[in-house]
Design an enzyme around this catalytic site. Structure first.
Site, PDB file in Angstrom:
ATOM      1  N   ASP A 184       3.120  56.404  18.740  1.00  0.00           N
ATOM      2  CA  ASP A 184       3.305  57.968  18.489  1.00  0.00           C
ATOM      3  C   ASP A 184       3.952  57.859  17.099  1.00  0.00           C
ATOM      4  O   ASP A 184       5.158  57.205  16.833  1.00  0.00           O
ATOM      5  CB  ASP A 184       4.135  58.591  19.383  1.00  0.00           C
ATOM      6  N   HIS A 228       6.782  53.725  19.581  1.00  0.00           N
ATOM      7  CA  HIS A 228       6.953  54.788  18.371  1.00  0.00           C
ATOM      8  C   HIS A 228       6.671  53.923  17.071  1.00  0.00           C
ATOM      9  O   HIS A 228       7.245  52.741  17.072  1.00  0.00           O
ATOM     10  CB  HIS A 228       8.196  55.562  18.455  1.00  0.00           C
TER      11      HIS A 228
END
Length: 257
Positions: free
Chosen positions: A63, A208
């Site tokens: 992400d 992430h």
């Protein structure tokens, strides 16, 4: 007469209890934005958390919302191990780093949609949900000449409306069944252990792109997964596009003829 009186009394009490429960549900709905109709619905719309498959395949996802310090390093690591993955991009990240959006696509990775402003999607109307999805989808399509088909809700926050809106706009809603917890910055080994120990066929792993130790733990995780016999594939290649059903854990199951 006493029996009749007691029967009516019990009925009256049941009516009162049901009334209190309904009022409580309405209050909770108002405070938490939970749809009361969904509570009583027999069917619940679920995003895809994992995939049931006999193939030893697993998907890594990243992400990207804030920061870009490690993106190129991630791409170089993935290239080194000949791995393709999935990146979920927020609209303002796309605006700030358009060249990296193009580079992600150029190297053969999925470019997924992670909303425009990174909101809690369940707090939005259906129209606002569509805007959050389509504004960023259009930005990505203009950069890479390909419309995204994967949407990951910010914070993993979803409801029936969101999953339905995603379907209406040509998206599969994607969650994860393995959270690396890299955002907690606990160090390299906790992330490695958490991912490798929980890996199974059809898993989707959440990372992430700007996590503190990603340069250290990503090569170790890839090596361990490959040593264990896993093929690491993009989410678009892991999931079923049609003829599937969902179990109550969000595991996608192919409907066999």
């Amino acid at each position: 007469m006493k029996w009749i009186y007691n029967k009516h009394n019990v009925t009256f009490r049941l009516v009162i209890i049901v009334g209190i429960l309904l009022v409580s549900l309405v209050y909770v709905s108002f405070k938490t934005n939970v749809n009361v109709a969904e509570v009583f619905s027999q069917t619940k719309e679920l995003p895809i958390y994992s995939v049931e498959t006999e193939d030893k395949k697993i998907a890594l996802s990243f992400d990207a919302a804030w920061g870009d310090e490690f993106t190129m390093n991630i791409l170089e690591t993935l290239d080194k191990y000949e791995v393709k993955s999935t990146f979920f991009l927020v609209g303002f990240w796309v605006d700030k780093y358009p060249d990296h959006v193009k580079e992600i696509a150029k190297r053969g990775h999925d470019v997924g949609n992670h909303s425009t402003n990174h909101p809690y999607m369940t707090k939005l109307s259906r129209e606002q949900m569509s805007q959050e999805i389509n504004i960023t989808g259009n930005k990505i399509e203009k950069l890479i000449n390909k419309k995204p088909i994967l949407f990951r809700p910010p914070f993993g926050d979803y409801n029936d409306d969101l999953v339905q809106v995603c379907k209406e706009n040509g998206y599969y809603t994607i969650q994860w069944d393995i959270d690396s917890l890299d955002w907690k910055e606990l160090g390299v080994q906790p992330v490695v252990d958490r991912v490798v120990r929980n890996a199974k066929n059809g898993s989707i792993v959440l990372f992430h792109n700007n996590a503190k130790y990603i340069k250290e733990y990503l090569p170790i995780i890839i090596e361990r997964l490959q040593k264990d016999g896993f093929e690491i594939v993009p989410i678009s290649e892991l999931i079923y596009k049609d003829n599937f059903k969902m179990d109550n854990t969000g595991r996608q199951i192919l409907i066999k003829d």
